[in-house]
Write a protein that holds these residues in place. Structure first.
Motif, PDB file in Angstrom:
ATOM      1  N   SER A  47       0.827  -1.207   0.000  1.00 46.72           N
ATOM      2  CA  SER A  47       0.000   0.000   0.000  1.00 46.72           C
ATOM      3  C   SER A  47       0.864   1.261   0.000  1.00 46.72           C
ATOM      4  N   PHE A  48       2.071   1.146   0.506  1.00 47.04           N
ATOM      5  CA  PHE A  48       3.025   2.258   0.498  1.00 47.04           C
ATOM      6  C   PHE A  48       3.882   2.254  -0.769  1.00 47.04           C
ATOM      7  N   ALA A  49       4.442   1.092  -1.109  1.00 50.52           N
ATOM      8  CA  ALA A  49       5.458   1.000  -2.157  1.00 50.52           C
ATOM      9  C   ALA A  49       4.902   0.740  -3.545  1.00 50.52           C
ATOM     10  N   GLY A  50       3.698   0.196  -3.637  1.00 54.30           N
ATOM     11  CA  GLY A  50       3.149  -0.149  -4.940  1.00 54.30           C
ATOM     12  C   GLY A  50       3.382  -1.607  -5.285  1.00 54.30           C
ATOM     13  N   GLU A  51       3.222  -1.913  -6.566  1.00 54.67           N
ATOM     14  CA  GLU A  51       3.277  -3.303  -7.032  1.00 54.67           C
ATOM     15  C   GLU A  51       4.623  -3.981  -6.809  1.00 54.67           C
ATOM     16  N   ASP A  52       5.713  -3.230  -6.875  1.00 57.67           N
ATOM     17  CA  ASP A  52       7.048  -3.797  -6.632  1.00 57.67           C
ATOM     18  C   ASP A  52       7.490  -3.371  -5.235  1.00 57.67           C
ATOM     19  N   PRO A  53       7.263  -4.218  -4.231  1.00 56.21           N
ATOM     20  CA  PRO A  53       7.570  -3.818  -2.861  1.00 56.21           C
ATOM     21  C   PRO A  53       9.059  -3.649  -2.567  1.00 56.21           C
ATOM     22  N   ALA A  66      11.068  -1.926  -4.564  1.00 59.33           N
ATOM     23  CA  ALA A  66      11.491  -0.651  -5.146  1.00 59.33           C
ATOM     24  C   ALA A  66      11.522   0.419  -4.056  1.00 59.33           C
ATOM     25  N   ALA A  67      12.590   1.186  -4.033  1.00 59.90           N
ATOM     26  CA  ALA A  67      12.679   2.287  -3.077  1.00 59.90           C
ATOM     27  C   ALA A  67      11.680   3.369  -3.473  1.00 59.90           C
ATOM     28  N   SER A  94      21.448   7.235  -3.468  1.00 57.48           N
ATOM     29  CA  SER A  94      20.534   6.409  -2.684  1.00 57.48           C
ATOM     30  C   SER A  94      20.308   5.087  -3.387  1.00 57.48           C
ATOM     31  N   ASP A  95      20.000   4.076  -2.597  1.00 57.21           N
ATOM     32  CA  ASP A  95      19.726   2.759  -3.145  1.00 57.21           C
ATOM     33  C   ASP A  95      18.388   2.772  -3.876  1.00 57.21           C
ATOM     34  N   SER A  96      18.318   2.064  -4.976  1.00 62.77           N
ATOM     35  CA  SER A  96      17.060   1.977  -5.728  1.00 62.77           C
ATOM     36  C   SER A  96      16.188   0.822  -5.239  1.00 62.77           C
ATOM     37  N   ARG A  97      16.763  -0.039  -4.427  1.00 66.38           N
ATOM     38  CA  ARG A  97      16.035  -1.197  -3.902  1.00 66.38           C
ATOM     39  C   ARG A  97      16.079  -1.180  -2.382  1.00 66.38           C
ATOM     40  N   VAL A  98      15.134  -1.839  -1.777  1.00 66.02           N
ATOM     41  CA  VAL A  98      15.093  -1.989  -0.326  1.00 66.02           C
ATOM     42  C   VAL A  98      15.205  -3.461   0.023  1.00 66.02           C
TER      43      VAL A  98
END
Length: 104
Positions: free
Chosen positions: A66-72, A74-75, A88-92
């Motif tokens: 609900s915060f990040a969208g379809e690709d959780p 993705a930063a 900054s990192d593009s992934r979490v």
């Protein structure tokens, strides 16, 4: 509970500006989202820059989506926040919290 971890690098002033953004802009937005459980913003000096690490806590994968969208993984970095950062990192990374405790 799931911890969502992301890292960035900034100058000393950029790190302070990002801290203020995190506290006064981002946290109020996150607190409005169902399933958001808390956050930490950590820093350390590294190679002449300040490394910032955010750890947000979420009740479920659905809450993260609900915060990040379809690709959780993705930063999510707003342009306003990016202006304070050198990189900054593009992934979490997501980790399941096995044990949490506070000060007694």
């Amino acid at each position: 509970m799931i911890a969502r971890t992301w890292s960035a690098r900034a100058t000393e002033q950029g790190a302070e500006d990002y801290r203020a953004y995190f506290e006064h802009t981002l946290l109020p937005r996150l607190r409005e989202l169902p399933g958001f459980s808390g956050a930490y913003l950590l820093s350390r000096e590294n190679a002449g820059l300040v490394e910032l690490t955010t750890h947000t806590l979420w009740e479920s994968p659905a809450a993260i989506r609900s915060f990040a969208g379809e690709d959780p993984t993705a930063a999510v970095v707003e342009p306003e926040a990016s202006a304070f950062l050198r990189a900054s990192d593009s992934r979490v990374v997501h980790r399941t919290v096995l044990l949490a405790t506070g000060a007694d």
